[in-house]
Design a protein around this motif. Structure first.
Motif, mmCIF file in Angstrom:
data_model
loop_
_atom_site.group_PDB
_atom_site.id
_atom_site.type_symbol
_atom_site.label_atom_id
_atom_site.label_comp_id
_atom_site.label_asym_id
_atom_site.label_seq_id
_atom_site.Cartn_x
_atom_site.Cartn_y
_atom_site.Cartn_z
ATOM 1 N N HIS A 31 48.448 12.148 -32.413
ATOM 2 C CA HIS A 31 48.817 11.081 -31.484
ATOM 3 C C HIS A 31 48.299 11.451 -30.104
ATOM 4 C CE1 HIS A 31 51.428 7.967 -29.675
ATOM 5 N NE2 HIS A 31 51.607 8.835 -28.700
ATOM 6 N N HIS A 69 46.557 9.745 -26.129
ATOM 7 C CA HIS A 69 46.387 8.595 -25.234
ATOM 8 C C HIS A 69 44.995 8.687 -24.612
ATOM 9 C CE1 HIS A 69 50.677 7.102 -24.999
ATOM 10 N NE2 HIS A 69 50.794 8.211 -25.705
ATOM 11 N N ASP A 79 54.199 2.055 -28.678
ATOM 12 C CA ASP A 79 53.629 2.874 -27.614
ATOM 13 C C ASP A 79 52.608 2.116 -26.770
ATOM 14 O OD1 ASP A 79 53.215 5.071 -26.062
ATOM 15 O OD2 ASP A 79 52.316 6.323 -27.607
HETATM 16 CO CO LIG Z 1 52.483 8.226 -26.924
#
Ligand SMILES: [Co+2]
Ligand SMILES: [Co+2]
Lengths: 471, 471
Positions: free
Chosen positions: A209, A211, A18
């Motif tokens: 998860h 960002h 990622d």
């Molecule tokens: Co991601």
């Protein structure tokens, strides 16, 4: 701190999937990856995310690499740490729904080539789109993790997510991931959500998860962990933050000496940091990594939509010389979303909702112009929306056309045999049919390139060794 | 969340001082600053940090601006929000100890020109070096905030900081700042420290100042706030993170709807964000902002020394062709620090300790070579070290030389009259003598430049209007 029972946090490192997908357009090569894998294998990570997502497509399309070979090579260097992949439910790693036989075979081959944990998600959180993959993972004795696409809307309440978690448990998943691809999950909300999920499904590990896009990610991890989150996703600092994950080194250090101590030795990380630093610097120098991706995206915080969606809007409006309509379109987005059953805004739904909002504003009348994809959503081609779409909207968008109410893949015939036939002439390994299934044109081009390379190599061998063609 | 009593967090925005000092070498001009100040004034910040630190020097030296005029112009545009400056104790904004009459006059003129809050600190945390400035601020009815230079060492325990806080309270300060210039304060340690200080001096507001250098800053603020911290320092996102502060927009949003809600309207911030975004982009494009400053500095986490210190070491060792001695020097640093009474590692002590560690390693014998500055530290020229330096080290470094045990400035005669005489020919306002006091050469150059500009302007007026020289 010493009085509280230890509850070590587990770390899943995303650097090899990622992180480079988010920061450098998924352009890290196998050659760049391999030299450091055995060091990463020794750190004591919960898992390494190394495959799936956009890496498969990028390998074939841009890097002219066989993704299966990448996976096998990584596995070779990482015998001790579970390898993880991201799997888009019935879309696998592609852009349409595939028949179950393809999904099952893909799971089987992923595990056979080295994957231990499969993270499976669906853009609409239609759990029916995950069933086949979860069952296949169970059958292959892989760890099946189901990821909930996190979004914000009137219907995406804590109760809604608790309901999903219970469905996921029943489905036979081994763990749950809250997948906040846009960085919308703010810290105290994360604490609430994680607490509620832990209470609802106490036996399933919860992974988070997110960002760093909106700047809150590390704080969000911290509050989630304090609320009981078991595993967090991080990336080595040279490929962390911005639109990527929080930095591994930073989170490890933060919890050192606390009840959440990861047990990871910071010194073991420093050599890995040093390995990735020049990759960052080269990417910045060449422009492959834009400084834009390192900036805090305040629009994510303001409008609760993924950062990329708004820059797409701006381009669309510019093309139509209608930049003055920007704020009107911004107001139209939540209305379209409500009309369309409160879709999560992720790929591809964010583009569909954004484009329809632009059409509604530019046409001066809502749904006078309707995109093919909007029709697809209303027809049920992507699956079930979080809440049903009203009869009025259905009528307006597709009239009396028939709607799909079953799982979309139930309408698909098995397709493996046909695919096998189509690509037989290129086949060098069983897995090639899966590459072809997902990206027919791109895979064909790759197969041709591969053959040309081999012939060239063979020619050289021939020339230099015995002036004869090897068979 | 709703059940907990509200305890709103106050936000001090550093964009116009520390943020650009940290990211773009203090090069923001008054022209860049002024158009946005009235908007920043309306946000509801606790204060705006706009002056002091390196801005004074940078105005005179690089920007050819009068720092006093900058302050007055900012004040004009920000009548409602307290303006804050950073003041380096008896060093004021310069690099030596000044006599009390200069310190007092500087405080008086700072307040007269618009400063409301003076943050006063000393590199060694020798509280005697702050007395004169604190008293002067009290006299001028400004808010006197004393900042503790945060560092990590065997003697920098929670108890040590509690002791300092009590001294600060007795000294008559109006609030305390924990000043973590290197980003060494990790989140759970911040919670411990803030709790201890709140308990020790419950009537004094506690403010936390840190830098994102090591990647933990936002989490550190969060834990500090939960532990009772009253005010945090942030910067608008285009000039935030990296070696600067956490982003204002992000922290405001994080606490929205929690008991710590800042009360600041996020919408009011967005126009300010948009104003600074092109300044960031231009600075990145021109190289004024290096992408280096945006990176997580894991050395700060690993060695608990300020990031810049290690890159200085590398350069010093390179010059001597002794890069192989790097790890030896790294091990020597804490030993020198212990020998020198556990100095905090900030400017200028970080350079002094670093250079001495290099000398000790390269000479092959500790303190065979000793820098002038090391002698100064041992002689007591900078003030008292956190713990006394052993007789053995004193003997080794300065032999039988006399040591200063009083406050260094007690040895200085009043110097304002002398300074006034030296610069009388350039004086256009009372404040000019203070510019000259701090940076005699740089201020003189600026005064000459200012005169030349004025003459040129006058010439133009003369030319175009009535062909005569105005007087
Ligand atoms: Co991601
Ligand atoms: Co600072």
């Amino acid at each position: 701190m010493a009085n509280i029972n230890p509850r070590p946090v587990k770390i899943m490192d995303t650097t090899l999937r990622d992180a480079h997908q988010s920061l450098i357009a998924t352009r890290m090569t196998t050659e760049q990856i391999l030299p450091i894998v055995s060091k990463m294998d020794k750190v004591g990570f919960h898992a390494l995310e190394v495959w799936g997502g956009a890496t498969f497509d990028a390998c074939l399309r841009f890097l002219k690499e066989d993704p299966w070979e990448r996976l096998r090579k990584i596995k070779d260097q990482a015998p001790n740490t579970p390898l993880q992949m991201l799997f888009r439910g019935q879309n696998i790693l592609g852009y349409r729904h595939y028949a179950d036989d393809v999904v099952e075979y893909f799971v089987q081959k992923s595990v056979a080539n080295g994957i231990n944990i499969i993270r499976i998600f669906d853009a609409l959180n239609d759990m029916r789109n995950l069933q086949t993959a979860v069952k296949a993972a169970n059958k292959e004795k892989a760890h099946a993790q189901v990821a909930i696409s996190y979004t914000i809307s009137d219907v995406h309440t804590i109760d809604y997510y608790v309901g999903l978690a219970k469905e996921i448990e029943e489905m036979g998943a081994n763990s749950i991931c809250i997948k906040d691809m846009a960085g919308l999950l703010v810290p105290y909300r994360a604490a609430e959500l994680v607490s509620a999920l832990k209470e609802a499904v106490p036996t399933l590990p919860i992974q988070l998860h997110t960002h760093y896009t909106s700047g809150v990610a590390a704080m969000t991890y911290m509050k989630a962990i304090e609320a009981g989150c078991d595993i967090i996703d991080t990336a080595m600092s040279p490929l962390a933050m911005g639109t990527s994950q929080p930095a591994t080194e930073v989170l490890v250090k933060t919890f050192e000496g606390t009840p959440y101590d990861t047990g990871i030795n910071s010194e073991a990380l420093s050599e890995i940091t040093e390995y990735f630093r020049p990759i960052r610097q080269e990417a910045l120098a060449s422009g492959l990594m834009s400084t834009k991706v390192l900036e805090v995206d305040i629009n994510t915080l303001r409008y609760q939509v993924p950062g990329g969606m708004l820059s797409n809007l701006v381009s669309q409006l510019k093309e139509q010389n209608a930049e003055d309509k920007y704020y009107e379109v911004l107001k139209e987005i939540p209305r379209v979303r409500a009309d369309f059953g409160y879709l999560p805004l992720v790929t591809p739904t964010s583009q569909i909702v954004g484009t329809q909002a632009v059409l509604n504003v530019l046409a001066g009348e809502r749904y006078k112009m309707v995109s093919k994809e909007s029709k697809g959503i209303v027809r049920g081609e992507y699956g079930q929306t979080p809440v049903p779409i009203s009869d009025e909207i259905v009528k307006k968008i597709i009239g009396d056309e028939k709607r799909i109410t079953c799982r979309p893949a139930d309408l698909l015939e098995p397709e493996l045999d046909k695919l096998e036939k189509e690509m037989a002439m290129y086949k060098q390994q069983d897995e090639d049919v899966l590459s072809y299934a997902l990206f027919p044109q791109v895979a064909t081009d790759f197969f041709k390139y591969r053959e040309a390379q081999q012939t060239k190599v063979d020619m050289q061998v021939a020339d230099t060794k015995n002036a004869a063609y090897p068979v």
